[in-house]
Motif scaffolding. Structure first.
Motif, short mmCIF file in Angstrom:
data_model
loop_
_atom_site.label_atom_id
_atom_site.label_comp_id
_atom_site.label_asym_id
_atom_site.label_seq_id
_atom_site.Cartn_x
_atom_site.Cartn_y
_atom_site.Cartn_z
N ASP A 50 0.84 -1.20 0.00
CA ASP A 50 0.00 0.00 0.00
C ASP A 50 0.87 1.24 0.00
OD1 ASP A 50 -2.26 -1.59 0.12
OD2 ASP A 50 -2.31 -1.58 2.31
N ALA A 51 0.40 2.28 -0.68
CA ALA A 51 1.14 3.53 -0.74
C ALA A 51 1.15 4.20 0.62
CB ALA A 51 0.52 4.45 -1.78
N LEU A 52 2.29 4.74 1.00
CA LEU A 52 2.41 5.43 2.28
C LEU A 52 1.91 6.87 2.19
CD1 LEU A 52 5.96 4.21 3.38
CD2 LEU A 52 3.74 3.16 3.82
N ALA A 53 2.01 7.48 1.04
CA ALA A 53 1.69 8.91 0.90
C ALA A 53 0.48 9.18 0.03
CB ALA A 53 2.90 9.64 0.32
N TRP A 54 -0.22 8.16 -0.42
CA TRP A 54 -1.35 8.37 -1.35
C TRP A 54 -2.60 7.69 -0.80
CZ3 TRP A 54 0.46 11.78 -4.68
CH2 TRP A 54 1.82 11.78 -4.96
N ASP A 55 -3.05 8.16 0.36
CA ASP A 55 -4.29 7.69 1.00
C ASP A 55 -4.26 6.20 1.29
OD1 ASP A 55 -5.29 10.28 0.79
OD2 ASP A 55 -6.16 9.90 -1.19
N LYS A 56 -3.07 5.63 1.46
CA LYS A 56 -2.91 4.22 1.83
C LYS A 56 -3.59 3.28 0.83
CE LYS A 56 -0.84 5.69 5.50
NZ LYS A 56 -0.95 7.13 5.21
#
Length: 310
Positions: A79-85
């Protein structure tokens, strides 16, 4: 033919694995703890430690890489850390259409202009047109992409005010695509022009072209129907290779023109220490380049049996 394709496929898989290995360790050895960029400035050390443990960044690097490979085999890139998870695959996929629009326009511009200039230059060696074409090729391969982009912004946005300097096709329409496509495709105009010119010069000196000329056919038919058809194989190869390079290498152009593609996503992810998104962008870009190279090699093997023998 079957063993050749299998061998090239296995080589591609090994290449991708080595890329993931290098990217994983380079990011973690030189990027610091991404948790520090995710929390507000007033966060305590206890908050940082808790979030670090939740994402597994406190584990040894080898253990983190083993977990990454296990998820990768299941198709889970995290999951992305900086893009809304959100899942990183979804984040990257949302940016793919913008990059495809930009690279397709750049390739169309490069192929049409490069092939036309190269073929016409080869038909009139050492003429004024040939000299202008060679000058364009030298300029195109000498001027960096970022410098061409800045010059276009200075001329068409600052001085003339004709075109927008930043944005995407969805917000600005076709005008927003012109300068990024020209900036990205200018270098490719030079490469296509040079390969077409050199190949056409060789073909135009062949015996069958001399026979066609002896029949009295018009020059344009000799040039485009007979000569260019036999000189198009290197152009086709260059098209595939350059298109793959554009997909994965449009970072500078998308950053200059604020184009919402995967190149800008990569830069933003690196700035925010978003390891999963960065790894996903690089993985898919590398996979695209590897697949294109395998496709070109297989097409060459179909056309030339000597490659399979070798």
């Amino acid at each position: 033919m079957g063993p050749y394709i299998v061998r090239r496929f296995l080589e591609g898989v090994i290449t991708l694995w080595l890329i993931t290995l290098a990217v994983f360790f380079i990011l973690r050895l030189g990027g610091g703890n991404p948790v520090a960029y995710m929390l507000p400035p007033e966060a305590t050390q206890a908050d940082i430690d808790k979030l670090t443990k939740a994402y597994g960044f406190d584990r040894p690097l080898l253990q983190q890489y083993w977990i990454f490979n296990q998820k990768l085999l299941r198709g889970d890139l995290g999951d992305a850390l900086a893009w809304d998870k959100r899942p990183t695959v979804q984040v990257v996929w949302d940016r793919v259409p913008a990059t495809l629009q930009l690279t397709s326009a750049a390739m169309l511009f490069a192929v049409i202009l490069g092939v036309a200039i190269g073929a016409l230059s080869a038909s009139r060696p050492d003429s004024l047109l040939d000299r202008v074409g060679r000058t364009v090729a030298i300029l195109g391969q000498s001027m960096p992409v970022f410098w061409v982009g800045l010059l276009l912004i200075l001329l068409f946005s600052v001085y003339l005010g004709w075109l927008p300097s930043a944005g995407g096709l969805d917000r600005l329409g076709p005008k927003g695509l012109i300068m990024p496509a020209l900036s990205l495709g200018f270098f490719l105009v030079a490469s296509h022009m040079r390969i077409v010119r050199s190949t056409m010069l060789e073909v135009l000196e062949s015996d069958y072209i001399k026979m066609v000329r002896a029949k009295g056919l018009p020059k344009r038919i000799i040039l485009w129907k007979h000569a260019f058809k036999n000189a198009s194989i290197p152009v086709l190869t260059l098209f595939f290779v350059n298109f793959a390079a554009l997909i994965s290498g449009a970072v500078v152009t998308e950053s200059i023109f604020a184009w919402p593609g995967i190149g800008r996503l990569l830069v933003d992810s690196l700035v925010q220490r978003d390891y999963p998104t960065t790894q996903t962008v690089i993985f898919f870009s590398a996979a695209f380049v590897v697949c294109i190279n395998i496709l070109v090699d297989v097409l060459y093997a179909c056309l030339d049996p000597r490659i399979r023998v070798a």
